[in-house]
Design a protein around this motif. Structure first.
Motif, mmCIF file in Angstrom:
data_model
loop_
_atom_site.group_PDB
_atom_site.id
_atom_site.type_symbol
_atom_site.label_atom_id
_atom_site.label_comp_id
_atom_site.label_asym_id
_atom_site.label_seq_id
_atom_site.Cartn_x
_atom_site.Cartn_y
_atom_site.Cartn_z
ATOM 1 N N VAL A 173 -0.235 7.286 5.944
ATOM 2 C CA VAL A 173 -0.887 6.628 4.539
ATOM 3 C C VAL A 173 0.328 6.526 3.656
ATOM 4 N N THR A 174 0.407 5.586 2.863
ATOM 5 C CA THR A 174 1.814 5.452 2.035
ATOM 6 C C THR A 174 1.159 4.874 0.782
ATOM 7 N N ALA A 175 1.790 5.384 -0.241
ATOM 8 C CA ALA A 175 1.813 4.878 -1.515
ATOM 9 C C ALA A 175 2.978 4.171 -2.240
ATOM 10 N N SER A 176 2.896 3.201 -2.857
ATOM 11 C CA SER A 176 3.876 2.614 -3.626
ATOM 12 C C SER A 176 3.743 2.604 -5.023
ATOM 13 N N CYS A 177 4.744 3.143 -5.824
ATOM 14 C CA CYS A 177 4.532 3.437 -7.196
ATOM 15 C C CYS A 177 5.871 2.813 -8.121
ATOM 16 N N ALA A 178 5.774 2.615 -9.303
ATOM 17 C CA ALA A 178 6.540 1.965 -10.190
ATOM 18 C C ALA A 178 7.722 3.138 -10.388
ATOM 19 N N SER A 198 5.450 9.199 -12.664
ATOM 20 C CA SER A 198 5.695 10.459 -12.738
ATOM 21 C C SER A 198 5.376 10.755 -11.221
ATOM 22 N N ARG A 199 5.641 11.981 -10.541
ATOM 23 C CA ARG A 199 4.982 12.431 -9.429
ATOM 24 C C ARG A 199 3.870 12.657 -9.281
ATOM 25 N N ASP A 200 2.894 13.299 -10.164
ATOM 26 C CA ASP A 200 1.691 13.184 -10.371
ATOM 27 C C ASP A 200 0.734 11.848 -10.575
ATOM 28 N N THR A 201 1.475 10.624 -10.899
ATOM 29 C CA THR A 201 0.950 9.553 -10.892
ATOM 30 C C THR A 201 0.922 8.690 -9.587
ATOM 31 N N CYS A 202 2.073 9.089 -8.856
ATOM 32 C CA CYS A 202 2.498 8.440 -7.511
ATOM 33 C C CYS A 202 1.474 9.232 -6.653
ATOM 34 N N MET A 203 1.305 10.628 -6.681
ATOM 35 C CA MET A 203 0.265 11.533 -5.919
ATOM 36 C C MET A 203 -1.041 10.903 -6.036
ATOM 37 N N LEU A 263 -9.241 4.740 2.824
ATOM 38 C CA LEU A 263 -9.407 4.827 4.246
ATOM 39 C C LEU A 263 -10.529 5.506 4.456
ATOM 40 N N GLY A 264 -11.317 6.099 3.751
ATOM 41 C CA GLY A 264 -12.452 6.861 3.953
ATOM 42 C C GLY A 264 -11.929 8.550 4.062
ATOM 43 N N GLY A 265 -10.988 8.921 3.858
ATOM 44 C CA GLY A 265 -10.659 10.440 3.854
ATOM 45 C C GLY A 265 -10.863 11.114 2.699
ATOM 46 N N ASP A 266 -10.773 12.454 2.838
ATOM 47 C CA ASP A 266 -10.775 13.271 1.709
ATOM 48 C C ASP A 266 -9.651 14.462 1.744
ATOM 49 N N THR A 267 -8.713 14.323 2.817
ATOM 50 C CA THR A 267 -7.719 15.197 2.805
ATOM 51 C C THR A 267 -6.220 14.332 3.150
ATOM 52 N N VAL A 268 -5.412 14.978 2.385
ATOM 53 C CA VAL A 268 -3.823 14.539 2.860
ATOM 54 C C VAL A 268 -2.995 15.622 2.850
ATOM 55 N N TRP A 269 -2.407 15.518 4.334
ATOM 56 C CA TRP A 269 -1.253 16.313 4.571
ATOM 57 C C TRP A 269 0.081 16.103 4.988
ATOM 58 N N GLN A 270 1.138 16.809 5.083
ATOM 59 C CA GLN A 270 2.340 16.492 5.479
ATOM 60 C C GLN A 270 2.992 15.384 4.209
ATOM 61 N N VAL A 271 2.808 15.708 3.036
ATOM 62 C CA VAL A 271 3.082 14.877 1.966
ATOM 63 C C VAL A 271 4.737 14.759 1.857
ATOM 64 N N ASP A 272 5.250 13.602 1.709
ATOM 65 C CA ASP A 272 6.658 13.554 1.561
ATOM 66 C C ASP A 272 6.921 12.380 0.393
ATOM 67 N N GLY A 273 7.914 12.890 -0.418
ATOM 68 C CA GLY A 273 8.197 11.708 -1.592
ATOM 69 C C GLY A 273 7.538 12.537 -2.950
ATOM 70 N N PRO A 274 7.826 11.743 -3.893
ATOM 71 C CA PRO A 274 8.237 10.187 -3.893
ATOM 72 C C PRO A 274 9.738 9.948 -3.737
ATOM 73 N N HIS A 331 4.719 9.381 1.367
ATOM 74 C CA HIS A 331 3.984 9.256 2.663
ATOM 75 C C HIS A 331 3.105 10.679 2.887
ATOM 76 N N GLY A 332 2.186 10.244 3.757
ATOM 77 C CA GLY A 332 1.457 11.516 4.103
ATOM 78 C C GLY A 332 0.286 10.970 5.498
ATOM 79 N N ARG A 333 -0.259 11.882 5.799
ATOM 80 C CA ARG A 333 -1.180 11.920 6.760
ATOM 81 C C ARG A 333 -2.714 12.001 6.193
ATOM 82 N N ALA A 334 -3.610 10.840 6.348
ATOM 83 C CA ALA A 334 -4.868 11.138 5.949
ATOM 84 C C ALA A 334 -5.883 11.592 6.952
ATOM 85 N N ALA A 335 -6.860 12.554 6.706
ATOM 86 C CA ALA A 335 -7.877 12.889 7.561
ATOM 87 C C ALA A 335 -9.329 13.126 6.790
ATOM 88 N N HIS A 336 -10.136 13.295 7.577
ATOM 89 C CA HIS A 336 -11.455 13.484 6.890
ATOM 90 C C HIS A 336 -11.975 14.789 7.483
#
Length: 185
Positions: free
Chosen positions: A127-132, A136-141, A151-162, A178-183
């Motif tokens: 999963v990827t997020a694009s931010c201005a 802030s990191r919190d906004t991008c997170m 994507l129907g997930g409720d978990t994210v792991w292996q977060v990288d960035g911004p 970037h991260g990995r989405a999971a349910h």
């Protein structure tokens, strides 16, 4: 169009349609975990088509077959008992375990964040997020978490960035996470 040309064209279109990639399940890396069922899958799955690999002497043909399932976005290979022990070509049905909950399509769901693989969860994929640039990191997170929700997930792991990346649309810079989405199961 003559009947002589229409039938082969129809067969070609029909043969290709069953193995088209499923956007819900992006390709996974080689070596990904795959559940193997000799007969039919015993869990609910979304079928991703058949995979076929040719084997050479001395190679790990079974892993090659499972890597083909991973490349298709699957986590299940079924129908493997149809292959003979001495086969030089292995075939299996690629599938992905049906998600426990359908994608909500709603931003703002509660998302748990883990550093490493979460316990008892069903992997959805990257999963990827694009931010201005000035977010802030919190906004991008939160944007990354919203992408998980979509994507129907409720978990994210292996977060990288911004991390700053060029934005070809504006010529400026955007931040990407970037991260990995999971349910959760």
């Amino acid at each position: 169009m003559s009947a002589r040309l229409a039938l082969p064209l129809l067969l070609l279109v029909g043969a290709c349609g069953g193995n088209a990639p499923d956007a819900r399940y992006p390709a996974r890396e080689s070596g990904c975990p795959v559940k193997v069922y000799p007969g039919n899958a015993v869990v609910p799955v979304d079928d991703l088509g058949t995979v076929r690999v040719e084997c050479s002497a001395g190679g790990n043909c079974e892993r090659k077959l499972l890597d083909a399932v991973c490349a298709r976005g699957g986590d299940v290979a079924w129908g493997t008992a149809d292959n003979t022990l001495t086969a030089t070509v292995l075939v299996a049905h690629a599938a992905h375990t049906r998600h426990a909950a359908p994608a909500s399509g709603q931003r703002g769901c509660n998302v748990r964040v883990y550093d490493s693989a979460p316990p008892s969860s069903e992997n959805i994929g990257p999963v990827t997020a694009s931010c201005a640039e000035d977010d802030s990191r919190d906004t991008c997170m939160r944007e990354l978490e919203d992408q998980v929700c979509l994507l129907g997930g409720d978990t994210v792991w292996q977060v990288d960035g911004p991390s700053p990346e060029p934005d070809p649309g504006t010529g400026g810079t955007r931040q990407r996470m970037h991260g990995r989405a999971a349910h959760s199961k």
